[in-house]
Design a protein around this motif. Structure first.
Motif, mmCIF file in Angstrom:
data_model
loop_
_atom_site.group_PDB
_atom_site.id
_atom_site.type_symbol
_atom_site.label_atom_id
_atom_site.label_comp_id
_atom_site.label_asym_id
_atom_site.label_seq_id
_atom_site.Cartn_x
_atom_site.Cartn_y
_atom_site.Cartn_z
ATOM 1 N N GLY A 57 0.826 -1.206 0.000
ATOM 2 C CA GLY A 57 0.000 0.000 0.000
ATOM 3 C C GLY A 57 0.852 1.243 0.000
ATOM 4 O O GLY A 57 1.905 1.292 -0.635
ATOM 5 N N MET B 21 -7.894 0.481 -4.753
ATOM 6 C CA MET B 21 -6.989 -0.197 -3.823
ATOM 7 C C MET B 21 -7.223 -1.704 -3.837
ATOM 8 O O MET B 21 -6.270 -2.504 -3.846
ATOM 9 C CB MET B 21 -7.172 0.364 -2.403
ATOM 10 C CG MET B 21 -6.613 1.759 -2.182
ATOM 11 S SD MET B 21 -6.950 2.333 -0.486
ATOM 12 C CE MET B 21 -6.445 4.047 -0.607
ATOM 13 N N VAL C 78 -4.025 -3.730 -2.425
ATOM 14 C CA VAL C 78 -3.571 -2.982 -1.256
ATOM 15 C C VAL C 78 -4.116 -3.618 0.020
ATOM 16 O O VAL C 78 -5.305 -3.939 0.110
ATOM 17 C CB VAL C 78 -4.014 -1.512 -1.356
ATOM 18 C CG1 VAL C 78 -3.841 -0.785 -0.024
ATOM 19 C CG2 VAL C 78 -3.234 -0.809 -2.460
ATOM 20 N N TRP D 127 -0.431 7.054 -2.257
ATOM 21 C CA TRP D 127 -1.438 6.343 -3.032
ATOM 22 C C TRP D 127 -1.846 7.131 -4.279
ATOM 23 O O TRP D 127 -1.642 6.692 -5.396
ATOM 24 C CB TRP D 127 -2.671 6.037 -2.173
ATOM 25 C CG TRP D 127 -3.881 5.703 -3.005
ATOM 26 C CD1 TRP D 127 -4.983 6.468 -3.213
ATOM 27 C CD2 TRP D 127 -4.072 4.513 -3.790
ATOM 28 N NE1 TRP D 127 -5.853 5.849 -4.077
ATOM 29 C CE2 TRP D 127 -5.319 4.641 -4.445
ATOM 30 C CE3 TRP D 127 -3.316 3.358 -4.025
ATOM 31 C CZ2 TRP D 127 -5.824 3.659 -5.294
ATOM 32 C CZ3 TRP D 127 -3.822 2.384 -4.867
ATOM 33 C CH2 TRP D 127 -5.062 2.532 -5.492
#
Length: 673
Positions: free
Chosen positions: A15, A35, A40, A352
């Protein structure tokens, strides 16, 4: 006792930093959906959110963070929850302007960046404890919480403040360390230049002086600044331990970046529940993957050999170097998995979603400005799948071959003014010795000079200017008990107060090396010397020469020219069951490899000639089995000898005899029992 891995982790972590406050909440749903697509498992949140969480003193707005953590948990994503104490709000500095640090020149920094903190400030300490307490009370039992992330990159960009508050704190610290002002005078050698103090009140921080200041005072101030930051970390950590028992607490280190040398990570490693690290490639023309390996090995060593976690690196280019190239196809995955090979329990990034505003808007991210129809995004998704397939590695440990001594306090002392040559760079020697071991395909543990070294057949000491008497005894005992030691020049010179050890150089290492040094004779800029050895062999060196007098050691290589012509250049001392080598000049890479090869023979380390240059082979081992990583940093397909057959985890095929590793690729084999 808190856990030493993030709560609830069944897989390796994957992540990055998530800063949803930069985006409208309508974007959050898309974020968590992507994600999940990328695999993630954990994100770091809240690190820079103090102004949003406490917009006015004592007035808290946790609603947005409640919704965010609930959303993450709903989608099976854990949170590395930050205490936002690296970035106090504007209202705090308006009320407490003296909490902004003062530099050596007497200039106070302004609000508007990050990490601008006087760590001695009582107001800062009180405010940091307040926000940490509120966060712990609210989220200690939240199901998304995996671990706590205190502050951010302590020491970056400011580690020391020189204000009057720090001066008073420094005096208290000196009394605790030395016991009396008389002891301070002795430790600092204040009889020189009439600097003697009659009371603590006369002692200030080492502010700007017309010429070089007292080096021992400067060294102690670096220790004080490091200890003061650590006090604040421990204060927050203890609040979190008390209010959220069982949840691990960390802060992100930056172990091997020479720009971040203000922190003694040996001391910090003892204070965190889980060692984590940030690493960014320094694009200065050198082989960046070697520094990456060095950072991972050093971080693992700070963790005592235990698994650690890569908490930040970049998917592609960064934004803060003079030139910031993009990573080439496959480089992101190769970097990430190289960290895992050397002990990391996963790979996380900054950040991210790439920022549209602010100082780091051109820093790459998992979700770039180019969106999901981009090479970076496709590589992120592929890496997430690869990280997921390596879950069996959790809890295993990287297997080292040799050790290198490393001491941040020695770096601090050597970096002070008025040393014999400005061309001698201790960090350059450490990098060079590490690179030479790397090119011999040896996995390196780093060790403090006073640590137990008995497990290592070979220990190298590339630069240890500051060497305590205890460290000197430790190295002598290591050699006497059968170890092989290699020491480079300008080591063993001063004690912990930057006072020259009594007697001839190299001070604390005389007995182990079996020699003395009468004088140093640094070379002129660009000047080289030739060193002659057995037969017609010849080595090249520069920067430094010495007048070495063997006192038990044998001369193996001799200066063929230069100031010390005819004298010993490289010596070998048989002591007890072991051997100590001394290298009295700065050898070029080929010469250094020659000496390390000879020392390796003494240590019984067989050459690993079957492996190509820039192909790493690293092993991890534990209760779940033994694993071999092969990381190919070259542009050519290669084959790695495989003594034991096994299953390649990233592809699923059974392999034996040799392992094919494509250009720029990584292979991970779970070896058969």
């Amino acid at each position: 006792m808190p856990e030493t891995t993030p709560q609830g982790r069944l897989r390796l972590a994957f992540g990055g930093d998530y800063n949803p406050e930069q985006w409208p909440e309508s974007v959050w749903q898309e974020d968590v959906r992507l994600m999940r697509e990328a695999g993630v498992t954990m994100v770091s949140v809240g690190i820079f959110s103090w102004a949003l969480l406490e917009p006015e003193p004592g007035a808290y707005t946790f609603g947005w963070l409640d919704r965010l953590l609930d959303l993450l948990h709903e989608h099976g994503i854990s949170a590395d929850l930050g205490t936002p104490t690296v970035a106090p709000p504007a209202w705090f500095y308006r009320a407490h302007p003296d909490a902004l640090p003062l530099n050596r020149e007497g200039v106070r920094y302004a609000f508007g960046s990050r990490g601008a903190i006087c760590h001695s400030s009582p107001a800062y300490r009180e405010a940091a404890a307040g926000i940490t307490t509120e966060l712990a009370r609210r989220y200690a039992t939240h199901p998304a919480l995996a671990m706590w992330h205190v502050h951010n990159e302590y020491g970056v960009p400011v580690s020391a403040c020189y204000c009057d508050t720090c001066a008073a704190h420094f005096r208290r610290w000196l009394d605790a360390r030395h016991g009396s002002v008389e002891a301070v005078n002795e430790a600092w050698g204040t009889a020189f230049w009439g600097q003697r103090f009659a009371s603590y009140e006369q002692i200030d921080p080492p502010r700007l002086t017309p010429t070089t200041g007292n080096p021992a005072q400067q060294l102690d101030y670096r220790r004080f600044a490091d200890a003061t930051m650590r006090e604040n970390f421990v204060s927050e950590r203890d609040i979190l331990h008390r209010l959220a028992p069982g949840v691990p607490v960390t802060t992100n280190f930056m172990t091997a970046l020479s720009q971040c040398d203000t922190v003694d990570y040996w001391a910090w490693g003892r204070e965190v529940d889980l060692v984590t690290n940030d690493h960014y490639l320094i694009t200065d023309g050198r082989r960046t993957h070697v520094n990456l390996a060095m950072a991972a090995d050093l971080t693992r060593s700070v963790a005592g050999g235990a698994p650690w976690l890569l908490l930040e690196h970049s998917t592609s280019g960064v934004s803060w170097q003079p030139r910031n190239p993009a990573k080439r196809p496959g480089e992101m995955a190769r970097n990430s998995l190289a960290h895992v090979a050397r002990g990391s329990e996963g790979a996380l990034f900054f950040q991210w979603r790439q920022s549209r505003r602010g100082a780091e808007k051109f820093h790459s991210a998992m979700l770039p400005h180019a969106g999901t129809d981009s090479r970076v995004w496709r590589e992120v998704v592929a890496l997430g799948a690869d990280i997921g397939s390596l879950a069996p590695l959790r809890g295993t440990r990287t297997v080292p071959d040799v050790a290198m001594l490393w001491d941040w306090q020695s770096w601090w002392a050597q970096a002070l003014e008025w040393r014999p040559s400005e061309d001698h760079d201790a960090r350059e020697r450490a990098d060079s010795f590490y690179e030479a071991l790397y090119d011999r395909h040896l996995t390196v543990d780093f060790a403090h000079p006073e640590a137990d070294l008995s497990a290592y057949p070979l220990v190298v000491v590339p630069a240890l200017y500051l060497t305590t008497e205890a460290a000197g005894r430790n190295l002598r005992t290591y050699v006497e008990n059968g170890g092989t030691l290699v020491v480079s020049y300008f080591s063993g010179i001063v004690d912990e107060h930057d006072a020259v050890h009594e007697g001839p150089y190299p001070g604390a290492l005389r007995d182990a090396l079996g020699l003395t040094v009468e004088e140093w004779s640094p070379l002129g800029e660009g000047e080289t010397v030739r060193i002659a050895g057995p037969g017609e062999a010849s080595l090249t060196a520069d920067v430094w020469t010495e007048f070495v007098v063997p006192r038990g050691a044998e001369t193996v290589w001799t200066y063929a020219d230069g100031p010390a012509a005819g004298g010993p250049a490289v010596t070998r001392h048989r002591l007890g069951e072991g051997t100590a080598w001394y290298v009295s000049s700065r050898l070029d890479p080929a010469a250094l490899d020659t000496i390390l090869g000879a020392a390796g023979e003494d240590a019984g380390i067989a050459p690993r000639t079957g492996l190509p240059r820039d192909v790493e082979v690293v092993r991890r081992s534990g209760d779940s089995g033994a694993y071999l990583f092969a990381v190919n940093h070259t542009a050519h397909d290669t084959k790695v000898p495989l003594d034991t057959p096994g299953t390649e985890l990233l592809g699923g095929e059974h392999v034996s005899g040799h392992l094919a590793v494509p250009a720029g690729g990584v292979r991970v084999v779970r070896l058969d029992a």
